[in-house]
Write an enzyme that holds these catalytic residues in place. Sequence first.
Site, short mmCIF file in Angstrom:
data_model
loop_
_atom_site.label_atom_id
_atom_site.label_comp_id
_atom_site.label_asym_id
_atom_site.label_seq_id
_atom_site.Cartn_x
_atom_site.Cartn_y
_atom_site.Cartn_z
N ASP A 252 0.84 -1.20 0.00
CA ASP A 252 0.00 0.00 0.00
C ASP A 252 0.87 1.25 0.00
O ASP A 252 2.02 1.21 0.47
CB ASP A 252 -0.90 0.03 1.23
CG ASP A 252 -2.02 -0.99 1.15
OD1 ASP A 252 -2.31 -1.48 0.05
OD2 ASP A 252 -2.61 -1.31 2.22
N ARG B 36 -3.94 -4.76 7.39
CA ARG B 36 -4.94 -3.78 7.82
C ARG B 36 -6.16 -4.47 8.40
O ARG B 36 -6.69 -4.07 9.45
CB ARG B 36 -5.39 -2.92 6.62
CG ARG B 36 -4.40 -1.88 6.18
CD ARG B 36 -4.96 -1.07 5.04
NE ARG B 36 -4.99 -1.79 3.79
CZ ARG B 36 -6.01 -1.85 2.96
NH1 ARG B 36 -7.15 -1.23 3.26
NH2 ARG B 36 -5.94 -2.51 1.81
#
Length: 289
Positions: free
Chosen positions: A38, A171
């Site tokens: 990310d 996440r």
Amino acid sequence: MNGILLIDKEPDWTSNDVVAKLKGMLHQRRVGHSGTLDPMATGLLVVFVGRATRAVEFAEGHDKRYLASLRLGLITDTQDISGSVLEQRPVPVTREQLEAALEAFKGPQEQVPPMYSAIKHKGRPLYEIARKGGEVERKPRKITVQDIRLAGEEQGDYILDIRCSKGTYVRSLCHDLGLYLGCGGCMSSLRRLEAGQFNVENACKLSRVQEYADQGRAQELLLPVDSLFADLGRCTAEAWQERKLRCGNDYGVDLPEGDYRVYSASGEFLMLGRVENNRMKTLKSFFEV
């Protein structure tokens, strides 16, 4: 130019940004990577250059190791601190309770991917749907967390050392931990330390690649593609065998069944091969054509 380049990605770059930048730096059309990071994440991005891009498929399934920061009491739409805050809750959780909760997240399990991900639904990335306020049902995916342990605390966040399989969203792991503890949580930082046998300690920043490229020395930063298969047996093809494999044909060998790194008499890495019924077959060739 061929080989594997270990990049220590900096924040605010997408993995595709890194690949695009390297194509320009190295003047190479064929550049790819084996696992997305990310934009907010840092750390190891394994990049394949030139003919070595043919090996990407063999690295995509590698297990990974991360250092992630867990911020309890905060729930966001992206499951990390880059998103919009959905809810804030008090955190009546002790360090001991967190460590006990981590045990529940070890081993094989199913994980629902986040909406803010590149997974596609009817041809559209989920993050595009999420940005417009939409949400679709996502099927749980099988993942494995080989290990997850508390490595320390920093500015009120807990630092987690995580070893996990391909496809694990850290996440989501942080988000699910928060739900499990009842106070909510999200990821506040992420750094990839390892991917398969590769370690971020041996990686370099893009700025260093640029320095070497400007000096015409970029090849010095690349690992040979056969380093990806270092755990396999090695064999040397005789001249007649090399002629066959360069044409894509199999040939007879007196070797135990299994996968091998196959080299020419001069030491050139030719291919990844597989022996079955005393025949050597090509799994993937790496010689220039």
